[in-house]
Design an enzyme around this catalytic site. Structure first.
Site, PDB file in Angstrom:
ATOM      1  N   ASN A   7     -60.117 -25.612  22.784  1.00 42.99           N
ATOM      2  CA  ASN A   7     -60.341 -26.800  22.129  1.00 42.99           C
ATOM      3  C   ASN A   7     -61.673 -26.463  21.253  1.00 42.99           C
ATOM      4  OD1 ASN A   7     -61.740 -29.346  21.819  1.00 42.99           O
ATOM      5  ND2 ASN A   7     -60.543 -30.036  23.783  1.00 42.99           N
ATOM      6  N   ARG A  18     -73.860 -31.999   9.457  1.00 42.52           N
ATOM      7  CA  ARG A  18     -74.249 -31.957   7.944  1.00 42.52           C
ATOM      8  C   ARG A  18     -73.040 -32.126   7.105  1.00 42.52           C
ATOM      9  NH1 ARG A  18     -78.377 -31.714  10.280  1.00 42.52           N
ATOM     10  NH2 ARG A  18     -79.934 -30.044  10.103  1.00 42.52           N
ATOM     11  N   HIS A  43     -58.770 -33.128  20.128  1.00 38.95           N
ATOM     12  CA  HIS A  43     -59.035 -34.484  20.422  1.00 38.95           C
ATOM     13  C   HIS A  43     -59.408 -35.403  19.453  1.00 38.95           C
ATOM     14  CE1 HIS A  43     -59.291 -37.573  23.901  1.00 38.95           C
ATOM     15  NE2 HIS A  43     -59.091 -38.009  22.744  1.00 38.95           N
ATOM     16  N   ARG A  45     -60.459 -38.487  17.589  1.00 41.29           N
ATOM     17  CA  ARG A  45     -60.851 -39.680  17.911  1.00 41.29           C
ATOM     18  C   ARG A  45     -61.156 -40.706  16.536  1.00 41.29           C
ATOM     19  NH1 ARG A  45     -62.511 -40.357  23.127  1.00 41.29           N
ATOM     20  NH2 ARG A  45     -62.659 -38.326  24.506  1.00 41.29           N
ATOM     21  N   HIS A  50     -65.962 -35.671  15.710  1.00 39.03           N
ATOM     22  CA  HIS A  50     -65.689 -34.314  15.873  1.00 39.03           C
ATOM     23  C   HIS A  50     -64.558 -33.773  14.880  1.00 39.03           C
ATOM     24  CE1 HIS A  50     -63.552 -35.604  19.397  1.00 39.03           C
ATOM     25  NE2 HIS A  50     -64.449 -35.770  20.039  1.00 39.03           N
ATOM     26  N   GLU A  75     -54.753 -33.989  21.746  1.00 36.42           N
ATOM     27  CA  GLU A  75     -54.808 -34.914  22.996  1.00 36.42           C
ATOM     28  C   GLU A  75     -55.351 -36.458  22.071  1.00 36.42           C
ATOM     29  OE1 GLU A  75     -58.278 -33.261  24.851  1.00 36.42           O
ATOM     30  OE2 GLU A  75     -57.079 -31.828  26.020  1.00 36.42           O
ATOM     31  N   THR A 105     -66.631 -38.660  26.081  1.00 36.63           N
ATOM     32  CA  THR A 105     -65.638 -37.710  26.460  1.00 36.63           C
ATOM     33  C   THR A 105     -64.497 -37.900  27.619  1.00 36.63           C
ATOM     34  OG1 THR A 105     -65.104 -35.242  26.806  1.00 36.63           O
ATOM     35  CG2 THR A 105     -66.871 -36.506  28.294  1.00 36.63           C
ATOM     36  N   HIS A 199     -61.671 -29.185  31.674  1.00 36.19           N
ATOM     37  CA  HIS A 199     -62.829 -30.044  31.298  1.00 36.19           C
ATOM     38  C   HIS A 199     -64.018 -29.281  32.277  1.00 36.19           C
ATOM     39  CE1 HIS A 199     -63.720 -33.843  29.196  1.00 36.19           C
ATOM     40  NE2 HIS A 199     -64.876 -33.653  30.118  1.00 36.19           N
ATOM     41  N   ASP A 200     -64.915 -28.772  31.477  1.00 32.20           N
ATOM     42  CA  ASP A 200     -65.941 -28.130  32.118  1.00 32.20           C
ATOM     43  C   ASP A 200     -65.746 -26.881  32.989  1.00 32.20           C
ATOM     44  OD1 ASP A 200     -67.685 -30.193  30.820  1.00 32.20           O
ATOM     45  OD2 ASP A 200     -67.617 -31.345  32.732  1.00 32.20           O
ATOM     46  N   GLY A 222     -63.147 -25.795  25.757  1.00 32.58           N
ATOM     47  CA  GLY A 222     -63.982 -26.177  24.674  1.00 32.58           C
ATOM     48  C   GLY A 222     -65.445 -25.928  24.699  1.00 32.58           C
ATOM     49  N   HIS A 223     -66.164 -26.930  25.530  1.00 37.83           N
ATOM     50  CA  HIS A 223     -67.468 -26.818  25.760  1.00 37.83           C
ATOM     51  C   HIS A 223     -68.135 -25.664  26.325  1.00 37.83           C
ATOM     52  CE1 HIS A 223     -71.535 -28.657  25.855  1.00 37.83           C
ATOM     53  NE2 HIS A 223     -71.722 -28.139  27.069  1.00 37.83           N
TER      54      HIS A 223
END
Length: 247
Positions: A7, A18, A43, A45, A50, A75, A105, A199-200, A222-223
């Site tokens: 992700n 920036r 994903h 939005r 992002h 997503e 999120t 997720h996580d 992703g994270h």
């Protein structure tokens, strides 16, 4: 074998701090795919905090031209704008999430009993040859929730692993969450649905997840992988995660 989709939302979020073109979302996509990731997840939005709309098309072009074997997973909440984007880009997989646009999120799955009729119409609308449709699913949805998900015509569920990921300092609670995830995954597989997860998930908690929840088709990360990439670079981070998934 469970495959890895990376992700890129966190990469885009860093870039957006920036008014500059780096880090390049497309450039990082190339790095992770060259390192062996099976696909890319984004994903987008509505506020473009992002992933930007332009990223969606840029990534689609790069995957089509340079990585025809890689999978593109998009997503999002099934709004009219999202439908339009899916029609324009035609990703390999669409993962439907019940997010409010203001959410930071994704933090919960669909209520399949209450929203089943809505999802049935959505799945019919975006169904296309060669396109897989996945529905974001709470870890404790169980057999009843999975049966309702199956009725929508979707191909897979994506297990929301956030509650499990949040137990990094509570091993006992993590074990409880793994039981719920395993039961829901098993019910989905018995119903004929594929299972994704995300997720996580991290290098620390992924091995226990793999052991407790067998047969997962794909994880979207992703994270955690971005955090690891700050230490090792994205290519090495992908190799580390692949090592866990393939081990």
């Amino acid at each position: 074998m469970t495959v890895l989709s990376v992700n890129l939302n966190a990469v885009a979020q860093l870039r957006n701090r920036r008014n500059l073109p780096w880090p390049s979302v497309v450039g990082i996509a190339r790095v992770v795919l060259d390192a062996g990731a099976s696909g890319i997840t984004i994903h987008p939005r509505p506020d473009e905090r992002h992933i930007r709309r332009s990223d969606v098309f840029d990534l689609a072009a790069v995957l089509a031209d340079e990585y025809p074997g890689a999978e593109y997973n998009i997503e999002g909440f099934p709004s009219e704008d999202f439908f339009s984007l899916i029609d324009d880009v035609s990703p390999h997989q669409v993962t439907l999430v019940p997010d409010d646009p203001a959410q930071a999120t994704s933090d919960h799955g669909w209520d399949f009993d209450r929203q089943g009729e809505f999802l049935l119409g959505v799945v019919k609308q975006i169904r296309s040859p060669g396109r897989r449709i996945s529905l974001f699913c709470d870890p404790d949805a169980g057999a009843r929730g999975v049966a309702a998900a199956k009725q929508t015509g979707a191909d897979r569920i994506e297990l929301y692993t956030g509650p499990y990921g949040g137990c990094y300092a509570d091993p006992e609670r993590a074990r409880v969450e793994l039981v719920a995830l395993a039961e829901t995954a098993r019910a989905a597989q018995e119903a004929g649905l594929g299972v994704n997860a995300g997720h996580d998930l991290t290098l620390n908690n992924l091995p226990a997840f793999q052991a407790a929840v067998p047969g997962v088709d794909e994880v979207s990360i992703g994270h955690g992988i971005t955090a690891d990439a700050l230490l090792w670079g994205f290519a090495e981070a992908v190799r580390q995660y692949r090592g866990v998934l393939e081990g």
